[in-house]
Scaffold this active site. Structure first.
Site, PDB file in Angstrom:
ATOM      1  N   LEU A 149      29.751  33.645  36.067  1.00  0.00           N
ATOM      2  CA  LEU A 149      29.360  32.313  35.276  1.00  0.00           C
ATOM      3  C   LEU A 149      30.960  31.505  34.559  1.00  0.00           C
ATOM      4  CD1 LEU A 149      26.181  33.915  33.219  1.00  0.00           C
ATOM      5  CD2 LEU A 149      26.403  31.464  34.800  1.00  0.00           C
ATOM      6  N   ARG A 150      31.596  32.711  34.461  1.00  0.00           N
ATOM      7  CA  ARG A 150      32.933  32.988  33.321  1.00  0.00           C
ATOM      8  C   ARG A 150      33.761  31.292  34.480  1.00  0.00           C
ATOM      9  NH1 ARG A 150      32.121  33.670  28.052  1.00  0.00           N
ATOM     10  NH2 ARG A 150      31.551  36.292  28.107  1.00  0.00           N
ATOM     11  N   ASP A 176      30.186  40.321  49.801  1.00  0.00           N
ATOM     12  CA  ASP A 176      29.098  42.058  48.939  1.00  0.00           C
ATOM     13  C   ASP A 176      28.309  41.541  47.999  1.00  0.00           C
ATOM     14  OD1 ASP A 176      29.035  44.259  49.531  1.00  0.00           O
ATOM     15  OD2 ASP A 176      29.023  44.451  47.302  1.00  0.00           O
ATOM     16  N   GLU A 230      26.129  39.030  52.219  1.00  0.00           N
ATOM     17  CA  GLU A 230      25.542  39.925  51.998  1.00  0.00           C
ATOM     18  C   GLU A 230      24.107  40.175  51.149  1.00  0.00           C
ATOM     19  OE1 GLU A 230      25.014  44.692  51.070  1.00  0.00           O
ATOM     20  OE2 GLU A 230      25.924  42.765  49.926  1.00  0.00           O
TER      21      GLU A 230
END
Length: 267
Positions: A149-150, A176, A230
């Protein structure tokens, strides 16, 4: 027996055979006509002591320490940084020279240790997700969830992808733990049974543009690159082109399918 077993250069050794004379190693990959090889994480991971490779150690790479540094234990000389860089590039180049594209598994969703990481030392409580009470987030089930989010965290990840493509020649990535990035809940406790479950406000509306941007950038640098997510929720549009309103991944790896089979077999 491979001369450089367990090393970058060992992966591209030629002339290896079994006791019965069958080709093995790189020669076997070539004789099967393989076009793409996906490597498990090969950036610097934490649980291997590179200063003492005389004792047997093993890790499959899902405990990232430094995202932009090749893993030293795979090098013939981990004490000189330029050696691992050179050998890594030799490995990728050898595959390219034999018509094989190289995809790397990248683990940008969590790190090995928050407290000792460079990110935490640069800017405490910025690069990692925290719970409501300040506890370390564990949505990835590995601890130390990276907070995409940063803005500067997203920028770092995008720049990292670009570096691996431009500097080392990678042809794509398998991301991943994408589910833990897509949802504020990390997908935990969610039942994805209909479209309403995908658009109910639980979606991380900043992580989604970051993943889309990463895909756009990777394909801009290398139009033939492959990106794989994934992911377990089946988010609509995840593997659709950006021009069609999708997130730009080329493929989705439905990790829930093998997970369910393991559960079924155990029960």
């Amino acid at each position: 027996h491979a001369k450089n077993k367990g090393k970058f250069l060992g992966l591209i050794e030629r002339g290896l055979k079994t006791d019965k004379g069958y080709a093995t190693g790189f020669d076997h990959i070539l004789e099967m006509g393989v076009t793409h090889v996906q490597l498990m994480p090969m950036f610097d991971f934490a649980s291997i002591d590179e200063s003492d490779l005389s004792r047997e150690q093993y890790n499959w790479g899902y405990d990232p320490l430094n995202y932009n540094v090749p893993e030293g234990s795979y090098s013939l000389d981990p004490f000189h940084g330029e050696v691992r860089v050179k050998e890594f590039k030799q490995m990728v180049e050898a595959m390219h020279n034999n018509g094989i594209s190289v995809v790397m598994d990248v683990v940008y969703n969590h790190m090995f240790d928050r407290q000792t990481s460079s990110f935490e030392n640069i800017m405490p409580n910025y690069y990692f997700k925290l719970g409501d009470n300040g506890e370390i987030s564990n949505g990835s089930f590995c601890g130390n969830d990276v907070d995409s989010l940063r803005p500067m965290c997203r920028q770092y990840i995008v720049d990292s992808c670009k570096m691996w493509v431009k500097e080392y020649g990678f042809d794509g990535f398998r991301f991943d733990g994408v589910t833990s990035m897509l949802y504020y809940s990390h997908g935990l406790g969610e039942a994805f049974c209909g479209y309403g479950d995908y658009y109910n406000g639980h979606q991380d509306d900043e992580a989604i543009p970051y993943l889309t941007l990463a895909n756009l950038l990777i394909h801009e640098v290398n139009p033939k690159a492959i990106t794989i997510a994934e992911e377990v929720s089946g988010m609509p549009g995840l593997a659709a082109p950006f021009k069609d309103g999708g997130y730009g991944f080329d493929y989705r790896m439905a990790m829930n399918v093998p997970d369910y089979w393991i559960k079924t077999i155990k029960e």
